[in-house]
Design an enzyme around this catalytic site. Structure first.
Site: not given
Ligand code: TRP
Ligand code: ZN
Length: 898
Positions: A127, A267, A269, A271, A303-304
């Site tokens: 992402e 923080g 991700m 996946n 959150h994740e």
């Molecule tokens: N989607 C992730 C979250 O908020 C955060 C995220 C977006 C991220 N881009 C990223 C984390 C790039 C690491 C690197 O939970």
């Molecule tokens: Zn998020």
């Protein structure tokens, strides 16, 4: 990476209005990786079909820093061309197999996007647009495919091979290699792809969900860190149970994995089935992590995990809809943490902490050059839009929906949203519509088009309120006027829907019954009034005297409330309001008022008495009040930050703000010395360490007491408390108490700070996350005549420092530039010059981290001279570099346009 530029040489902006469905769909993806740090081979076999809904177009696949070896269409060598970073193929059949073979170099990937190596382990971050750094693809969230992934690597070097979904098969290969084959049972956009390969160990837990299904939960870390995974695992178990209990959303996978890495841009991700985390949000034991770390871990794990539904099962149609998943998921993690609290006081503390983040970080963003709507209209680099506006303001927008439809109604709305859109990539409009449709008789349904201005209009609304008591009519009229300042690209704004929670108090603090004009009966407690007009009045009747209004209880809308409270009214609210948020807020308003007054005073030096006796007495009462929790006291006794104070000013002299706030701190420390001593003694914990809100609140208040006692000691010359503090530092049984003691010595500039810092480093030299704290405490410490910048330069030469590691870079560079205004804003501009050098240095290594740092001077145009010109010059210096990344280019260009 090649920068896409227009005819004028400017990077191309992507516009929300230009959204078009993709020309092709990708139904299945079969990836085979031969993992090698220097040259990883990626075989990508896809099944594609033309999108019948759009006119025939060539296929354009995104790629970035890939070496292309082969392209086969239906097994035959294909004709293709490269246009900038895109691989373009013309004249394709309606459905076909596409095979692409590429290589990449993970070990040289310092951007930490795509496939990279951290401490000899492979990780991915896709992402928002990292998958294109792994293979050529339609790298956009509305293209969702089924993935099969085979990983092949040296078994000795990479014993653990992970990807999304379920492990189908694993086995040996020749030459000491092995393989694992993973199948994800859900279709997903490319940004949710992940793989991990390396020497890792896992804490495992099997759980049975409410619906009777069994799941395996795993937290993967490096071998030495297994003793720091219990809290993350507990948080994960709590998350699974909570989402099912509160929203009826179950875990949909047999296996759910979390993996920690120490090299990570953000923080964590989400996946699918394989969340990848910054170690900072996984690893904790009482010796190495503070209460704040424990609480952050709980939030981020939640959150994740919650993204598994709000993000993964239902995802975003395009990146302009980012808040669809992020705002909603922040709301969900905030609710989760509140629901885990044992009582109302702890819930209120959590709410106050969340609002503090919003007001100290998001309000400035919304007033500065990077201001953008919760659903932006354009961007150059999407990574720059992972902002507090998308996340925290986005969460407030969801919270207002809940306020408008009620908690049960909101749960119905969430159920409808997931029923309606499961497996799809959708928009913020779709979300709001679902919540409204599930509550057809609600204010939200009635006001939906207007409510959605929260998605389209940037800027923090101001809500001005005035009260008028009519003794003859025994009525009280609240007149509200709302407005919203212009933001980049938006000169005028239409009125917002504002749910305003309010109540009335008598002058003696009693809660008054609420009866609006035309109502036959009064109600007690809190009312929600829904404001929709630029100006409107609310009339309460049956009142014997002028009441004290408690407006915006619980911070029911993300606005700036202007009400000309008298000091006496604020003291009444502080002492009596039934709403803890507004009790806290009343104290903040009193302190803010004194600060702004002292800053504006023409007298050169801030005189010692910024805070008046009534305020100090009120603080003493709070500190002594046996009915209040320690955590709440700590929040009330914390003065508004320099950043927040600065936001209230038209022109900011950061040194003046710093001097005045330091004077206030000194006053609170000395005036309440006996109470601080009492608070310190009364909040000693004796039992075993537990990071629950009650115990952590006690530690927070004891820590605050130590800071104040050391500060008072510096002023009086007393040596007893610094000595006691050093002793506490030495025998602390947990990191919270130890770090608070160290912080007290460092922030008071006491001579004992140096040996304590040395001892701290020696004790924790093998704990990277603790060493981050060691760096950040020093870089963020109070400046005494310009000593911090030289120290920061020294710290960067420390053998433990590495600018390539984002946590370490943040611990030194960001702690100085973004979290230490009194040291950073120097009249000689040396802080700014140093900042520009670091932005440029970081930009060549990691553009995402550089662009975050670039934002430290967002508010330059508000600064007084000489700061303003010096800051502008430093930004211009960065902007003039010819080889900037899109990320940093966008931030500094927007800043200069302010
Ligand atoms: N989607 C992730 C979250 O908020 C955060 C995220 C977006 C991220 N881009 C990223 C984390 C790039 C690491 C690197 O939970
Ligand atoms: Zn998020």
């Amino acid at each position: 990476m090649l920068l896409q530029r227009d005819a004028q040489g400017q990077p191309i902006a992507i516009r929300r209005d230009d959204y078009a469905a993709p020309a092709y769909w990708i139904d299945t993806v079969d990836l085979t990786f031969d993992l090698d740090p220097a040259k990883t081979r990626v075989l990508n076999r896809m099944r594609l079909r033309r999108n019948p809904d759009v006119p025939t177009q060539p296929l354009r696949l995104d790629g970035d820093e890939l070496n292309l070896a082969r392209v086969l269409v239906d097994g035959q060598g294909a004709t293709f061309r490269m246009e900038a970073d895109q691989l373009v193929i013309d004249a394709l059949p309606d459905a076909f197999d596409l095979e692409i073979f590429t290589t990449c170099c993970p070990v040289k990937n310092t951007k930490l996007m795509g496939l990279f190596v951290s401490e000899d382990t492979f990780f991915t971050q896709c992402e928002a647009e990292g998958f294109r750094r792994i293979t050529y693809f339609l790298d956009r969230p509305d293209v969702m495919a089924m993935y099969t992934v085979t990983l092949r690597a040296s078994k000795a070097a990479y014993p653990v091979l992970l990807s999304n979904g379920n492990l189908l098969e694993q086995g040996e290969l020749p030459d000491g290699r092995h393989f694992a084959k993973w199948v994800d049972p859900f279709k997903k956009p490319a940004y949710l792809f992940a793989l991990v390969a390396g020497k890792l160990v896992a804490r495992e837990q099997r759980i049975t969900a409410r619906n009777g299904k069994a799941h395996l939960l795993q937290v993967y870390v490096r071998a030495g860190d297994l003793d720091k995974t219990e809290h993350a695992m507990n948080s994960l178990v709590n998350s699974v149970l909570w989402d099912e209990a509160r929203f009826g959303l179950p875990l949909d996978l047999d296996r759910f994995m979390i993996v920690a890495t120490s090299d990570f841009n953000m923080g964590a991700m989400e996946n699918k089935g394989l969340n990848i985390f910054n170690t900072k949000y996984v690893l904790a034991n009482q010796a190495t992590a503070t209460d704040a770390d424990y609480s952050n871990i709980e939030s981020v794990v939640g959150h994740e995990y919650f993204h598994n539904w709000s993000g993964d099962r239902v995802t975003c149609r395009d990146w302009f809809q980012l808040s669809l998943k992020e705002g909603l998921t922040v709301f969900r993690d905030q609710e989760f943490s509140q629901d885990l609290c044992a009582d109302a006081s702890a819930r209120a503390v959590k709410r106050i902490e969340d609002v503090r983040v919003l007001r100290t970080a998001q309000f400035p963003e919304d007033a500065g050059p990077m201001a953008h709507p919760v659903r932006p209209d354009s961007y150059i680099e999407i990574s720059n839009f992972y902002t507090v506006t998308i996340y925290e303001k986005g969460s407030e927008v969801v919270r207002m929906m809940q306020t408008l439809v009620g908690r049960k109604g909101f749960e119905r709305g969430i159920t409808l949203y997931f029923e309606r859109f499961d497996g799809q990539a959708v928009t913020c409009d779709d979300f709001a519509q679902a919540i409204a449709d599930a509550n057809p008789d609600s204010d939200l349904a009635r006001l939906l088009p207007q409510f959605k201005r929260w998605y389209s209009q940037a800027g923090t609304p101001r809500l001005a309120a005035q009260g008028h008591y009519d003794a003859a009519a025994r009525s009280y009229t609240l007149s509200f006027t709302q407005s919203c300042p212009p933001t980049p690209g938006q000169a005028t704004k239409e009125p917002f829907v504002l749910p305003v929670n309010l109540g009335l108090l008598a002058a003696d603090g009693r809660a008054l019954p609420l009866q609006r004009e035309g109502e036959s009966e009064a109600t007690s407690g809190t009312r929600t009034v829904v404001l929709t007009e630029a100006s409107e009045q609310i009339v309460f009747v049956n009142l014997d005297a002028e009441p004290v209004p408690s407006i915006l209880r619980g911070f029911s809308a993300p606005v700036i409330l202007d009400f000309d409270y008298s000091d006496a009214q604020l003291l009444t609210l502080l002492a009596n309001d039934i709403d803890p948020f507004n009790r806290w807020e009343a104290g903040q308003r009193l302190a803010l008022r004194s600060a702004v007054h002292a800053i504006a005073a023409t007298s050169g030096a801030a005189d010692a008495s910024v805070l008046n006796d009534a305020y100090l007495e009120a603080m003493r009462s709070v500190l002594r009040d046996p009915a209040l929790d320690a955590a709440f006291k700590e929040l009330v006794l914390t003065l508004p930050s320099e950043t927040y104070i600065s936001e209230q000013l038209d022109v900011v002299d950061p040194q003046r703000v710093h001097t005045v706030r330091e004077a206030m701190r000194a006053q609170l420390a000395t005036a309440l010395v006996a109470d601080w001593e009492q608070a310190y003694e009364a909040n000693q914990d004796t039992g075993a360490y537990s990071p629950d809100p009650l115990s952590s609140g006690r530690r927070a208040l004891a820590g605050m007491a130590l800071v104040n006692l050391c500060l008072a000691a510096r002023i009086s010359g007393d040596t007893v408390w610094p000595g006691k503090t050093l002793q506490r530092f030495k025998d602390a049984g947990n990191m919270t108490d130890r770090f608070n003691a160290l912080h007290a010595l460092v922030s008071s500039g006491h001579a004992l700070a140096a040996p304590a810092l040395a001892r701290f480093h020696a004790l924790f030299k093998n704990e990277a996350l603790v060493i981050d704290k060691w760096f950040s405490l020093q870089a963020g410490a109070a400046d005494r005549g310009g000593d911090i910048l030289p120290l920061v330069k020294q710290l960067m030469k420390h053998p433990d420092f590495s600018i390539k590691n984002p946590n370490r870079a943040r611990s030194v560079i960001f702690s100085y530039c973004s979290a230490n205004p009194g040291a950073f804003h120097r009249p000689d501009a040396s802080g700014y010059v140093w900042w520009s050098d670091r932005v440029i240095e970081l930009d060549a290594i990691n553009p995402q981290v550089a662009a975050r740092l670039a934002r430290a001077l967002d508010r330059w145009s508000k600064l007084a001279e000489p700061y303003r010109s010096a800051a502008q010059e430093a930004i211009a210096r960065v902007a003039s570099r010819p080889d900037l990344s899109k990320d940093t280019h966008e931030v500094v260009t927007r800043a200069l346009a302010a």
